[in-house]
Design a protein around this motif. Structure first.
Motif, short mmCIF file in Angstrom:
data_model
loop_
_atom_site.label_atom_id
_atom_site.label_comp_id
_atom_site.label_asym_id
_atom_site.label_seq_id
_atom_site.Cartn_x
_atom_site.Cartn_y
_atom_site.Cartn_z
N LYS A 1 0.81 -1.22 0.00
CA LYS A 1 0.00 0.00 0.00
C LYS A 1 0.85 1.27 0.00
CE LYS A 1 -4.35 -1.64 1.93
NZ LYS A 1 -5.39 -1.43 2.97
N GLU A 2 2.07 1.20 0.54
CA GLU A 2 2.94 2.38 0.55
C GLU A 2 3.85 2.46 -0.67
OE1 GLU A 2 5.06 2.40 4.22
OE2 GLU A 2 3.30 2.94 5.43
N ASP A 3 3.74 1.48 -1.56
CA ASP A 3 4.58 1.46 -2.75
C ASP A 3 3.95 2.34 -3.84
OD1 ASP A 3 6.19 0.92 -4.91
OD2 ASP A 3 5.97 -1.26 -4.82
N PRO A 4 4.63 3.39 -4.27
CA PRO A 4 4.05 4.26 -5.30
C PRO A 4 3.96 3.60 -6.67
CG PRO A 4 6.31 4.93 -4.80
CD PRO A 4 5.94 3.89 -3.78
N LEU A 5 4.66 2.49 -6.89
CA LEU A 5 4.62 1.81 -8.17
C LEU A 5 3.41 0.89 -8.31
CD1 LEU A 5 8.41 0.89 -8.62
CD2 LEU A 5 7.18 2.87 -9.52
N VAL A 6 2.78 0.53 -7.22
CA VAL A 6 1.61 -0.34 -7.26
C VAL A 6 0.41 0.48 -7.71
CG1 VAL A 6 0.09 -1.83 -5.91
CG2 VAL A 6 2.56 -1.85 -5.49
N SER A 7 -0.40 -0.09 -8.60
CA SER A 7 -1.56 0.63 -9.14
C SER A 7 -2.62 0.86 -8.06
CB SER A 7 -2.16 -0.16 -10.30
OG SER A 7 -2.72 -1.38 -9.83
N ASP A 8 -3.43 1.88 -8.28
CA ASP A 8 -4.51 2.19 -7.34
C ASP A 8 -5.55 1.06 -7.32
OD1 ASP A 8 -3.33 4.59 -6.69
OD2 ASP A 8 -4.48 5.74 -8.18
N ALA A 9 -5.73 0.41 -8.44
CA ALA A 9 -6.72 -0.68 -8.49
C ALA A 9 -6.33 -1.83 -7.56
CB ALA A 9 -6.86 -1.18 -9.93
N VAL A 10 -5.05 -2.18 -7.55
CA VAL A 10 -4.59 -3.26 -6.68
C VAL A 10 -4.68 -2.82 -5.21
CG1 VAL A 10 -2.60 -4.65 -6.00
CG2 VAL A 10 -3.11 -4.31 -8.42
N LYS A 11 -4.31 -1.58 -4.93
CA LYS A 11 -4.39 -1.09 -3.55
C LYS A 11 -5.82 -1.09 -3.04
CE LYS A 11 -0.24 1.80 -3.78
NZ LYS A 11 0.32 3.18 -3.69
N LYS A 12 -6.77 -0.73 -3.87
CA LYS A 12 -8.17 -0.70 -3.45
C LYS A 12 -8.71 -2.11 -3.22
CE LYS A 12 -9.39 3.67 -5.73
NZ LYS A 12 -10.22 4.32 -6.79
N SER A 13 -8.21 -3.08 -4.01
CA SER A 13 -8.67 -4.46 -3.85
C SER A 13 -8.04 -5.16 -2.65
CB SER A 13 -8.37 -5.28 -5.11
OG SER A 13 -6.97 -5.43 -5.29
N LEU A 14 -6.98 -4.57 -2.11
CA LEU A 14 -6.28 -5.19 -0.99
C LEU A 14 -6.99 -4.83 0.32
CD1 LEU A 14 -3.97 -6.93 -0.07
CD2 LEU A 14 -2.46 -4.93 -0.13
N ARG A 15 -8.05 -5.59 0.60
CA ARG A 15 -8.84 -5.40 1.81
C ARG A 15 -9.01 -6.74 2.51
NH1 ARG A 15 -14.03 -2.43 -0.61
NH2 ARG A 15 -13.67 -4.09 -2.15
#
Length: 222
Positions: free
Chosen positions: A79-93
């Motif tokens: 979640k703190e990685d700026p290279l990870v897409s927003d879509a993956v971060k939102k799905s990581l729940r």
């Protein structure tokens, strides 16, 4: 005549004894000097003994480097990685309670002193991989050195290499029944991952791609 034969105090006899005594002393001194010159053993200390000791010292193996493993918080890292897409971060729940859909493995992929971290982010329902990442220790931080967000994807460590599996779907394929898979192997060279091999597998019927072969005609209806 008697005085000439038994006279022990005659000057000539005393001189002779003095000469004999002096010769004995000189011989003893010569023997002592010879023993000292040879190290007191009567033989010279030659090189073979020294060579054996030097060879024994040279044969001592040097200690091998010790690798360490540092556990990480995979959810926070992604979640703190700026290279990870927003879509993956939102799905990581969390799926249930505090249980996040992530798989984490540690191992040597980049020849660093600290084990690398491989993180796969999955879906909660059917555990489909939506993102795969490799992090390399850089001081007290971790650097993203590989990522694939072409779902479905899954990365793992295979004998020191990075193996990435991607499911292949055709129109109408269910999520649980892909038509095949691509397996790509990466190795670490010159500070980055480079593709080493590629393998494709079709599930079910084997497809012959040789254009010179013509399929046999279907039987005629009567």
């Amino acid at each position: 005549m008697r005085g000439l034969t038994d006279g022990d105090d005659s000057p000539s006899r005393g001189s002779l004894q003095a000469v004999i005594t002096a010769a004995a002393v000189l011989a003893a001194l010569a023997l002592l000097v010879s023993a000292c010159a040879t190290g007191g053993t009567g033989t010279r200390d030659e090189g073979p003994a020294r060579a054996d000791s030097v060879a024994g010292a040279a044969a001592s193996p040097s200690p091998s480097p010790v690798r360490t493993m540092q556990t990480v918080d995979p959810v926070r890292l992604v979640k703190e990685d700026p290279l990870v897409s927003d879509a993956v971060k939102k799905s990581l729940r969390p799926c249930v309670g505090d249980d996040y859909p992530v798989d984490v493995s540690y191992g040597d992929l980049t020849d660093g002193s600290v084990d690398d971290v491989v993180i796969n982010v999955l879906t909660c329902g059917d555990a489909v991989g939506v993102g795969s990442y490799v992090y390399r220790a850089d001081g007290d931080r971790y650097q993203n050195v590989f990522q694939s967000e072409e779902s479905p994807v899954y990365a793992e460590i295979d004998r020191g290499a990075l193996m990435v599996t991607k499911q292949v779907y055709k129109n109408g394929d269910a999520v649980a029944n892909p038509s095949g898979e691509n397996v790509i192997t990466y190795v670490w060279k010159a500070g980055r991952f480079v593709q080493d091999s590629f393998h494709h597998t079709d599930y079910g019927t084997t497809v012959d791609t040789d254009p010179t072969k013509v399929p046999a005609p279907a039987p005629a209806d009567n």
